[in-house]
Enzyme design. Sequence first.
Site, PDB file in Angstrom:
ATOM      1  N   ASP A 184       0.837  -1.202   0.000  1.00  0.00           N
ATOM      2  CA  ASP A 184       0.000   0.000   0.000  1.00  0.00           C
ATOM      3  C   ASP A 184       0.870   1.249   0.000  1.00  0.00           C
ATOM      4  O   ASP A 184       1.976   1.230   0.548  1.00  0.00           O
ATOM      5  CB  ASP A 184      -0.834   0.029   1.294  1.00  0.00           C
ATOM      6  CG  ASP A 184      -2.292  -0.256   1.051  1.00  0.00           C
ATOM      7  OD1 ASP A 184      -2.611  -0.811  -0.012  1.00  0.00           O
ATOM      8  OD2 ASP A 184      -3.110   0.051   1.940  1.00  0.00           O
ATOM      9  N   TYR A 207       2.022   4.829   1.552  1.00  0.00           N
ATOM     10  CA  TYR A 207       1.954   5.425   2.883  1.00  0.00           C
ATOM     11  C   TYR A 207       0.692   6.288   2.971  1.00  0.00           C
ATOM     12  O   TYR A 207       0.306   6.932   2.005  1.00  0.00           O
ATOM     13  CB  TYR A 207       3.185   6.289   3.145  1.00  0.00           C
ATOM     14  CG  TYR A 207       4.495   5.535   3.181  1.00  0.00           C
ATOM     15  CD1 TYR A 207       4.707   4.488   4.078  1.00  0.00           C
ATOM     16  CD2 TYR A 207       5.539   5.876   2.325  1.00  0.00           C
ATOM     17  CE1 TYR A 207       5.920   3.813   4.127  1.00  0.00           C
ATOM     18  CE2 TYR A 207       6.755   5.203   2.364  1.00  0.00           C
ATOM     19  CZ  TYR A 207       6.939   4.178   3.270  1.00  0.00           C
ATOM     20  OH  TYR A 207       8.130   3.509   3.299  1.00  0.00           O
ATOM     21  N   PHE A 229       7.867   2.050  -0.655  1.00  0.00           N
ATOM     22  CA  PHE A 229       8.847   2.251   0.419  1.00  0.00           C
ATOM     23  C   PHE A 229       9.480   3.639   0.423  1.00  0.00           C
ATOM     24  O   PHE A 229      10.163   3.999   1.370  1.00  0.00           O
ATOM     25  CB  PHE A 229       9.957   1.184   0.378  1.00  0.00           C
ATOM     26  CG  PHE A 229       9.469  -0.217   0.638  1.00  0.00           C
ATOM     27  CD1 PHE A 229       9.038  -0.600   1.903  1.00  0.00           C
ATOM     28  CD2 PHE A 229       9.443  -1.166  -0.382  1.00  0.00           C
ATOM     29  CE1 PHE A 229       8.586  -1.891   2.149  1.00  0.00           C
ATOM     30  CE2 PHE A 229       8.983  -2.464  -0.149  1.00  0.00           C
ATOM     31  CZ  PHE A 229       8.557  -2.826   1.122  1.00  0.00           C
ATOM     32  N   HIS A 273       9.355  -9.287   5.451  1.00  0.00           N
ATOM     33  CA  HIS A 273       9.145  -7.851   5.258  1.00  0.00           C
ATOM     34  C   HIS A 273      10.120  -7.063   6.138  1.00  0.00           C
ATOM     35  O   HIS A 273      10.467  -7.501   7.243  1.00  0.00           O
ATOM     36  CB  HIS A 273       7.698  -7.509   5.619  1.00  0.00           C
ATOM     37  CG  HIS A 273       7.260  -6.174   5.138  1.00  0.00           C
ATOM     38  ND1 HIS A 273       7.506  -5.006   5.834  1.00  0.00           N
ATOM     39  CD2 HIS A 273       6.584  -5.819   4.016  1.00  0.00           C
ATOM     40  CE1 HIS A 273       7.010  -3.986   5.157  1.00  0.00           C
ATOM     41  NE2 HIS A 273       6.431  -4.445   4.050  1.00  0.00           N
TER      42      HIS A 273
END
Length: 230
Positions: free
Chosen positions: A69, A71, A82, A191
């Site tokens: 997703d 931020y 990221f 992750h």
Amino acid sequence: MEAKINPLIHPSWKEELDAEFNSIYFHELKAFLLEEKKKHTIFPPGKLIFNAFDLTPFPDVKVVLLGQDPYHNIGQAHGLCFSVPNGIGHPKSLINIFQELHNDLNVPIPESGNLEKWGRQGVLLLNATLTVRAHEAGSHQKRGWEQFTDAVIHAISKKHNGIVFLLWGSYAQAKAELIDKSKHFILKTVHPSPLSASRGFFGCKHFSKTNEILINQGKTPIDWGLTTIF
């Protein structure tokens, strides 16, 4: 069918994904987003939704880094998984990414969390969902974006050779079924979030392994260093 959708995206991707943009599900997704914008703040800004594709045209893709997703806090999302724009504090997962990069290649931890430099070198910084409602993580999941980005992965797998796919976490790893493993390279680990990074992300050496794979194919390796702010 409604009028043809003409997205603001790099021409190479527009050509490659034309069938997706003009599918029923994408028209429904567009209608959903228009309604959302009437009531809520949506991230990233509209002109940056396809930022990853504009930075990394279809013929230039060498590496795919898959996030989930965007931020969802103010100022953070700019269309690259990221990554955050210059001047925005590093989210915790990005801090861990930079720590592993430093441990792997002795790259200095940068002041900026902007990963545009990677995108310009052929690293497609792809989120599975390309928009989100402000302060509501996952709010635009299962509205059509995942079908679209699955088509992106499938197109890359089908028409390219020797792409390095970086699949961090169980969500990203589930996308491995879309990739032709006979002609591409898949690097998996947990992750980089604080909840899991110590269980295998630290020490995975995916940055050096990616470059080794690229060099062995005669491709230019990625300069992962981010000391230069674009």
